[in-house]
Every structure is written in structure tokens, then in C-alpha cells.
Design a protein around this motif. Sequence first.
Motif, short mmCIF file in Angstrom:
data_model
loop_
_atom_site.label_atom_id
_atom_site.label_comp_id
_atom_site.label_asym_id
_atom_site.label_seq_id
_atom_site.Cartn_x
_atom_site.Cartn_y
_atom_site.Cartn_z
N GLY A 302 -21.73 38.92 -51.82
CA GLY A 302 -20.42 39.37 -51.33
C GLY A 302 -19.50 39.67 -52.50
N CYS A 303 -18.28 40.02 -52.20
CA CYS A 303 -17.28 40.30 -53.24
C CYS A 303 -16.00 39.54 -52.90
N GLY A 304 -15.24 39.20 -53.91
CA GLY A 304 -13.90 38.64 -53.73
C GLY A 304 -13.91 37.39 -52.85
N THR A 305 -13.06 37.41 -51.84
CA THR A 305 -12.95 36.28 -50.94
C THR A 305 -14.29 35.99 -50.25
N SER A 306 -15.01 37.03 -49.91
CA SER A 306 -16.31 36.82 -49.25
C SER A 306 -17.27 36.10 -50.19
N TRP A 307 -17.14 36.38 -51.48
CA TRP A 307 -17.98 35.68 -52.48
C TRP A 307 -17.57 34.20 -52.52
N GLN A 351 -15.94 41.11 -44.75
CA GLN A 351 -14.97 41.23 -43.66
C GLN A 351 -14.99 42.65 -43.11
N SER A 352 -14.81 43.62 -44.00
CA SER A 352 -14.66 45.02 -43.56
C SER A 352 -15.98 45.64 -43.15
N GLY A 353 -17.06 45.14 -43.72
CA GLY A 353 -18.37 45.76 -43.48
C GLY A 353 -18.50 47.10 -44.17
N GLU A 354 -17.56 47.44 -45.04
CA GLU A 354 -17.59 48.75 -45.69
C GLU A 354 -17.58 48.65 -47.22
N GLY A 400 -3.82 42.60 -42.99
CA GLY A 400 -3.22 42.21 -44.28
C GLY A 400 -4.26 42.38 -45.37
N VAL A 401 -3.83 42.91 -46.51
CA VAL A 401 -4.83 43.17 -47.57
C VAL A 401 -5.49 41.87 -48.04
N ALA A 402 -4.71 40.80 -48.13
CA ALA A 402 -5.30 39.53 -48.56
C ALA A 402 -6.07 38.92 -47.39
N SER A 403 -7.31 38.63 -47.62
CA SER A 403 -8.14 38.08 -46.55
C SER A 403 -7.77 36.62 -46.29
N THR A 404 -7.49 36.29 -45.04
CA THR A 404 -7.13 34.90 -44.70
C THR A 404 -8.01 34.40 -43.55
N SER A 409 -13.17 32.09 -40.94
CA SER A 409 -14.24 32.36 -39.96
C SER A 409 -15.59 32.56 -40.66
N GLN A 410 -15.57 33.13 -41.86
CA GLN A 410 -16.83 33.25 -42.61
C GLN A 410 -17.41 31.86 -42.87
N LEU A 411 -16.52 30.93 -43.29
CA LEU A 411 -17.00 29.56 -43.54
C LEU A 411 -17.58 28.97 -42.27
N ALA A 486 -6.39 30.42 -55.87
CA ALA A 486 -5.87 31.16 -57.03
C ALA A 486 -5.89 32.66 -56.76
N LEU A 487 -6.96 33.13 -56.12
CA LEU A 487 -7.04 34.57 -55.82
C LEU A 487 -5.90 34.99 -54.88
N LYS A 488 -5.67 34.17 -53.85
CA LYS A 488 -4.59 34.51 -52.90
C LYS A 488 -3.26 34.60 -53.63
N LEU A 489 -2.99 33.60 -54.49
CA LEU A 489 -1.68 33.58 -55.15
C LEU A 489 -1.53 34.79 -56.07
N SER A 607 -10.22 47.97 -47.72
CA SER A 607 -11.67 48.14 -47.78
C SER A 607 -12.00 48.88 -49.06
N VAL A 608 -12.84 48.25 -49.86
CA VAL A 608 -13.14 48.82 -51.17
C VAL A 608 -14.39 49.68 -51.03
N THR A 609 -14.16 50.93 -50.64
CA THR A 609 -15.28 51.79 -50.28
C THR A 609 -15.84 52.57 -51.46
C1 F6R Z 1 -9.02 39.15 -51.25
C2 F6R Z 1 -9.83 40.15 -50.56
C3 F6R Z 1 -10.95 40.78 -51.30
C4 F6R Z 1 -12.14 40.99 -50.36
C5 F6R Z 1 -13.23 41.80 -51.07
C6 F6R Z 1 -14.45 41.97 -50.21
O1 F6R Z 1 -8.03 38.65 -50.42
O2 F6R Z 1 -9.59 40.47 -49.43
O3 F6R Z 1 -11.31 40.04 -52.41
O4 F6R Z 1 -12.62 39.75 -49.96
O5 F6R Z 1 -12.73 43.05 -51.41
O6 F6R Z 1 -14.14 42.59 -49.01
P1 F6R Z 1 -15.07 42.52 -47.76
O7 F6R Z 1 -15.11 41.11 -47.30
O8 F6R Z 1 -14.43 43.42 -46.75
O9 F6R Z 1 -16.42 43.00 -48.19
#
Ligand code: F6R
Length: 611
Positions: A302-307, A351-354, A400-404, A409-411, A486-489, A607-609
Motif C-alpha cells: 500500500g501507500c501512505g496511510t494504507s501502508w 482507500q481509493s482503489g486507484e 477529505g484528502v487526509a484519510s481518517t 476501517s482498514q485496520l 505524524a502523517l496526519k499532522l 487519489s494519486v493516479t
Molecule cells: C494520507 C493519505 C494518503 C493515502 C495514500 C494511498 O492521509 O490519504 O497517504 O493513504 O495516497 O491512497 P489509497 O489508500 O487511496 O491507495
Amino acid sequence: MCGIVAYKGPKLNAGKVVFDGLKLLEYRGYDSSGIAIHNNGNVEVFKKKGKVKNSEKLFKNSKISSNIAIGHTRWATHGEPSDVNSHPIVSYNKKYTIVHNGIIENYKELKSLLEDEGYKFQTDTDTEVLVNFIESCTSKSEDFAKGFSYALSKVTGAFGIVLMVNNNPDILYAARKGSPLAIGQFNGNFILASDASPIIKYTNKIIYLENDTFLKISGNSFKIFDFKLKSKNKNFIEVDLELQKVELGKYDSYMLKEIMEQPNSLTQTMLGRVKDNDITLGGITDENGNNLIEAKRIIIVGCGTSWHAALTAEYFLEKYLKIPVEVEYASEFRYREPIIYKDDVVFVISQSGETADTLEATKIAKKKGAVVLGIVNAVGSSIARETDEGCYLHAGPEIGVASTKAFTSQLLVLFMIGIKAGYLKRHISESKYYKMINQLKEIPSKVDEIIRESSLIEKVAKKIYKKDHCLFMSRGNNFPVALEGALKLKEISYIHAEGYPAAELKHGPIALIDKNMPVVVICTKSDEYEKILSNVMEIKARKAIVIGVLDPKNFHMKKHFDHYIEVPDTSKDFSPIINQIPLQLIAYYCAIYRGCDVDMPRNLAKSVTVE
Ligand code: F6R
């Protein structure tokens, strides 16, 4: 990242549909926006750096009313955010107008070919190269479709595009390679968008355009083709998304709404899965359930919060499944020739699946023959469709851009999978299994307890929001919670923040500690809490501002902290869900006090496409 909305049809005001839709896509992150609209034989473009309301104002002044328009929110990749680099972009000979989401990787090569043909460029964008390349290829081809599909097949990178034919208001083209595009149709009206949210107001029957295909809308009908011009089926799916779920309601921001709705999102994640004294995960068939039980190794990507969710799960899954678990950044995994065995089970979390890197990692793991299971929130998204099977989060849309809420729910999903598999592997006894199920059921009400006391967390945030830096530390399965805190802040308040395993501080970061450094210590029920207490003493001796997240078992430690936040008692295994809530709120309140836009933090996209 970039958002696309387009409309063609007899019924609605195209300008309004496009701007209403672009506002619903603002959450994706962008720095400029624009619209192109057919107007009495001409195509007129209105675009502006900054918020959607800037280009909307320009457009409204024109008083144009029409039944075909394409719109865009741009997240800059090639060329700075500016009026000229904004989309839509008109081709050199003014035949076509395009909006584009994605990155054209071979744009330099294509640009020099086009320059040799006499094309001149006004923007720094790869998108202008794309529209000119389409113009060049179609002008050399006997018919448009052949030239168009040829052009698209020669482009490397990712794109979701909508293309207007400037001298024909009855036709609209769209194409996809990588970047998603959804199409809704009702009574001869067509709405195209980067995700379903701008469409559901009109219809919930949607087609997600497949990769390497394009669509032609002509009059009141449409056809889909692959790049070899083979006709494709129209696979409508019914999207279960209500407009109210993507609207703010009583909240000032989506981030706050999504933090506050976690008791409900967590309940939804368990709905139909945690019943009586059993866990049933309908998304994973018996065959893949068995593969998981027999797996020699689990890899989570995964990436970011998903990681961070993956890293938290590593502790849980190794403890209860007794097999090695490896956690990988998708972006690293895909490029380092990973060793994957057929009896590995790979979880991909998104989260986004994208997310482009996670999607690519999914394909690599599949190609190597592993069982690949998705843990995804966005129903029907690319990763959900690419994975063999898996579990949706059912957390509802996260805007919201910051995943909460997606993180918690992933956990929860990962814990449910771990409990069930651990039980079936007999590493969790029957009585422990029942006990854990009951503990899961209690999580939403414990989260609710914290949320009801959010004003106390706001007071703590008020003590630190003016600081430039902040550290988060914990041990064991709460170390990833420190990373996520830390990432959220940092992402929404722009306070520089880092998370560490508490024992690591001595190996370097403690050099940063002085009276201006807040350190948030997650110190709930844990076998290691005596050790964390020693680490607290070390930073206190260096005058850090120490903030504790404590549960009733550790309240006697209050005296060691400058400030503390109380969280309800919960099992150590599930404490990362509970402990994340106050950290989300600290980030939220710090950002609000600093005057930041929490839903659209600078430079970030939902979504980081693109990779
Ligand atoms: C941080 C955040 C990002 C995503 C990351 C992966 O709040 O939202 O770090 O977690 O870009 O995104 P998904 O989960 O959509 O693959």
C-alpha cells in the motif's frame, strides 16, 4: 488528482452540470480549473488558476447556455499551476479541445515529432502534446476513429480524457488508459466524470470505462471500442452511493465529518460480517480462505496511510497466524523485482482503489501467480476489479484528502481477517475467538466515547498548534499509529512531524528535543509500557512538552505528562483503532487553528493516479 466532468444532452444546462460536478471533485486536490463549451458554432474556453469558483465566475459572466461542455480541475504535473497551463486545452489547428487526467510519459518524443511537423506549443503541459498528437494522427488518417485509436495506442503513461470536436457539437469522445472515467446515461443525456460522485445526482447506473478503450457519443447513443477498433460491451453497474453521503451536512469540513462518523463507518465495516459468535467474510471464497490458511507468507502492499494500516496488521497477523508478514511500499515493490511465490498471499490496501503504484503492484503480484486480495473502499475501482477477490471497507465515500475513517476501517478488516484465519489455524482458541469478536463489537462505542470528548482534545491541540515540529512515539503495534499520527499532522497543518518507535529516539532524534518540541506518546495498555515510561523520562529530562494518550490502566502515569488525553480501555490488539482517533483530532484542530484548509491541503491529491 485532476478531475474531469463532461456533459452532453438535450435536457440540462451543460455549464451548470459541469461546475456542480467539478465542485464535487474538488476533494481530489487541484490548483486550477476550467470549462470548454460549444456556443453557436464556436468552442469557448474559460479557465483560471485557483479555486473552481474563479473559472466559474468567468464563465457565468459570459452568460453562455449550451448542451455540451467539458470541464476540469488540474493538479499540476508538467508546468506550474497557471491560467495558461489549465485545461481544457485547444489543439494547434483548433480542431479539438481536451481535458486530461494522468501523465503522458513519452510527451517529449511526441512533442519533437509534432514540432517537426510545424506544431507550436503555448503551454508547458503534456496534455497539449496529447491533443496535438491526436489532431496530427487523425488528420493523416482516412477516418477519425482510426487516427484517434492509433494516437492513443502510441501514447505511454496514463490518461483519462474527454475530447470535444470543435466543429461538431453532436459528438464527444472519451478514452481511458489508467486514469479512471465513469459514464452515466439517462434519456439521451450523458455525464462523464473521474468518479461517480458528479453522476449519481442524475443516475446510479454507471459504466467504468475499461483500460485501453474509448467511447464515442453521437446524438443520443454511444459506442465503446478498444484501441484496435473492436466494439466492446457496455457493462453498466449500479452504484450504491447516495448524494447525502458525499455532501457536508452539518459539518464545516469533510475531514471533521469523516472523523466524527467513525462509530458508524466501523459499524458498517462489520455489518453482516461479525454476527453472533462468528466472523464471515463473504468477499473471500473458501478456496482463497484456504490459500490464506496454508500460506507460507503474507505480503501487504500500500501507500501512505494504507501502508500504515499494513504495518499495524503485520504485528497482528504474525502474532496470530504465525507466518512471516512483509509490508511493502507499493512504489518500491513494483520496481525492485520482488520475489513472490505461488503460495504467498498478497493483500493490497487502498482507500481509493486507484493509486497508480498500488494498482501496478497488484498486477505484478498477480502475474507472479500469488493469490491477491484487495482491501479497498471505493466500490468498482480499478484495484477492486484487478484483485482476485477481497473485502470492501464499506466505510462510505471518503472525501477529505487526509484519510481518517478509511484507516480505521482498514485496520478493522485486517483484524477480522486475522482473527478468522488465526482461529481456523487453531492459533486462536474457541474462547479467545469469541472474546475477540465481542471486543470488536465494542469498538464503535469506544470510538464514540472519544469523539464526544473532542473538546478536551481541542484544548491539547491549542497548546501545540503554534509549534514548528512535533514528534510522535510509541512501541509495538502502536508504533505505526505514531507514524500515522505524524502523517496526519504534517499533511493538513504543515507542522513538521515524525513518528518513531520510542526506543529509537536515543539513536538520533533525541538530539531534536528541547523545550519547544512537543512529543505525543501513545502509551495505552501494553506489555512495554514500563519501557515507554523510561523513554518519557528521557525526553522530559530534556524539557520536551510531553503529551500522553493514556487508557485507564495507565492513568497513574498522568503525573509524568504535561498534557494527556484519556481513551477507553480496550484490548492491546485493537488499541491502534482507538488510539488513532485522538491523533486525527489533534491534527484537525491544529490545522484549523493555523487557518489551513483541512479538506484540500496544499500540493496533495486524494487519489494519486500517477506514479
Ligand atoms: C494520507 C493519505 C494518503 C493515502 C495514500 C494511498 O492521509 O490519504 O497517504 O493513504 O495516497 O491512497 P489509497 O489508500 O487511496 O491507495
